[in-house]
Design a protein around this motif. Structure first.
Motif, mmCIF file in Angstrom:
data_model
loop_
_atom_site.group_PDB
_atom_site.id
_atom_site.type_symbol
_atom_site.label_atom_id
_atom_site.label_comp_id
_atom_site.label_asym_id
_atom_site.label_seq_id
_atom_site.Cartn_x
_atom_site.Cartn_y
_atom_site.Cartn_z
ATOM 1 N N ILE A 235 0.881 -1.283 -0.150
ATOM 2 C CA ILE A 235 -0.102 0.040 -0.093
ATOM 3 C C ILE A 235 0.744 1.008 -0.409
ATOM 4 C CG2 ILE A 235 -2.010 1.618 1.612
ATOM 5 C CD1 ILE A 235 -3.156 -1.210 2.325
ATOM 6 N N GLU A 236 1.954 0.989 0.668
ATOM 7 C CA GLU A 236 3.006 2.624 0.684
ATOM 8 C C GLU A 236 3.497 2.914 -1.171
ATOM 9 O OE1 GLU A 236 6.133 1.910 3.896
ATOM 10 O OE2 GLU A 236 4.029 2.271 5.816
ATOM 11 N N ALA A 237 3.930 1.497 -1.297
ATOM 12 C CA ALA A 237 4.637 1.282 -2.523
ATOM 13 C C ALA A 237 3.063 2.242 -3.852
ATOM 14 C CB ALA A 237 4.868 0.499 -2.589
ATOM 15 N N MET A 238 2.387 1.531 -3.559
ATOM 16 C CA MET A 238 1.653 1.991 -4.506
ATOM 17 C C MET A 238 0.890 3.533 -4.262
ATOM 18 S SD MET A 238 -0.895 -1.655 -4.886
ATOM 19 C CE MET A 238 -0.941 -0.540 -6.649
ATOM 20 N N THR A 239 0.797 3.995 -3.216
ATOM 21 C CA THR A 239 0.099 5.500 -3.055
ATOM 22 C C THR A 239 1.436 6.143 -3.138
ATOM 23 O OG1 THR A 239 -0.651 4.667 -1.348
ATOM 24 C CG2 THR A 239 -0.256 6.871 -1.057
ATOM 25 N N SER A 240 2.881 5.868 -2.591
ATOM 26 C CA SER A 240 3.783 6.721 -3.452
ATOM 27 C C SER A 240 4.113 6.903 -5.037
ATOM 28 C CB SER A 240 5.332 5.913 -2.851
ATOM 29 O OG SER A 240 6.248 7.300 -3.239
ATOM 30 N N CYS A 241 3.849 5.555 -5.754
ATOM 31 C CA CYS A 241 4.166 5.467 -6.884
ATOM 32 C C CYS A 241 2.501 6.624 -7.769
ATOM 33 C CB CYS A 241 3.157 4.525 -7.827
ATOM 34 S SG CYS A 241 3.216 4.086 -9.217
ATOM 35 N N SER A 242 1.303 6.341 -7.269
ATOM 36 C CA SER A 242 -0.143 7.139 -7.540
ATOM 37 C C SER A 242 0.501 8.425 -7.143
ATOM 38 C CB SER A 242 -1.052 6.443 -7.269
ATOM 39 O OG SER A 242 -0.972 7.170 -5.873
ATOM 40 N N ASP A 243 1.289 9.510 -6.182
ATOM 41 C CA ASP A 243 1.852 10.361 -5.696
ATOM 42 C C ASP A 243 2.718 11.074 -6.851
ATOM 43 O OD1 ASP A 243 -0.358 10.593 -3.798
ATOM 44 O OD2 ASP A 243 1.767 10.261 -2.357
ATOM 45 N N PHE A 244 3.634 10.051 -6.927
ATOM 46 C CA PHE A 244 4.857 10.386 -7.730
ATOM 47 C C PHE A 244 4.135 10.609 -9.860
ATOM 48 C CE2 PHE A 244 9.214 9.415 -10.137
ATOM 49 C CZ PHE A 244 9.157 11.000 -10.357
ATOM 50 N N LYS A 245 3.389 9.446 -9.933
ATOM 51 C CA LYS A 245 2.931 8.688 -11.481
ATOM 52 C C LYS A 245 4.366 8.478 -12.215
ATOM 53 C CE LYS A 245 -1.404 11.664 -11.297
ATOM 54 N NZ LYS A 245 -0.920 11.583 -9.432
ATOM 55 N N LYS B 184 4.414 -0.527 -16.986
ATOM 56 C CA LYS B 184 6.160 -1.129 -16.828
ATOM 57 C C LYS B 184 6.892 0.069 -16.050
ATOM 58 C CE LYS B 184 8.247 -4.041 -19.218
ATOM 59 N NZ LYS B 184 9.340 -4.651 -20.218
ATOM 60 N N SER B 185 6.522 1.145 -16.254
ATOM 61 C CA SER B 185 7.449 2.072 -15.013
ATOM 62 C C SER B 185 6.787 2.328 -14.129
ATOM 63 C CB SER B 185 6.811 3.544 -16.021
ATOM 64 O OG SER B 185 7.599 4.236 -17.057
ATOM 65 N N ALA B 186 5.435 2.108 -14.112
ATOM 66 C CA ALA B 186 4.357 1.882 -12.081
ATOM 67 C C ALA B 186 5.379 0.596 -11.479
ATOM 68 C CB ALA B 186 3.808 2.145 -12.552
#
Length: 120
Positions: free
Chosen positions: A22-32, A42-44
């Motif tokens: 959840i933390e990794a995916m939240t960080s990913c969605s914030d950074f895009k 693939k970038s995500a």
């Protein structure tokens, strides 16, 4: 805390892995992230993988630091697209009129075409 070995697979995953994902995916969605020459999906995935490795509490401090640096470098490469897009226009700009680091970032971006995916 419940004993992990007596739980179902789902319960085990929820207690041990869900928070990190959840933390990794939240960080990913914030950074895009959008890595040059690689599709968004693939970038995500790469971003999440680096984030998980950089924040793995069971890994050694050396390993976490190694992947934290890789994650930072990955993020820098992802930001090249936005930077170049913001600093380029349709008309040619002579070198003295370009931002100081523009040529370096353009060279870095073009170099990624030959090696689009970061190595582990």
């Amino acid at each position: 805390k419940a004993v992990v070995s007596t739980q179902s697979t789902g319960g085990y995953m929820e207690q041990t892995v869900a928070k990190a994902i959840i933390e990794a995916m939240t960080s990913c969605s914030d950074f895009k992230p959008k890595y040059p020459y690689v599709n968004a999906h693939k970038s995500a995935l790469l971003y999440v993988a680096y984030h998980l490795k950089a924040h793995n509490p069971k890994a050694t401090a050396y390993s976490r630091e190694k992947y934290r640096k890789k994650l930072e470098r990955y993020k820098e490469h992802c930001q090249l697209i936005q930077y170049l897009g913001a600093n380029m226009n349709r008309r040619y700009r002579p070198e003295p009129e370009r931002p100081i680091d523009f040529n370096h970032k353009m060279d870095e971006f073009l170099a990624l075409k030959n090696h689009p995916l970061p190595t582990s």
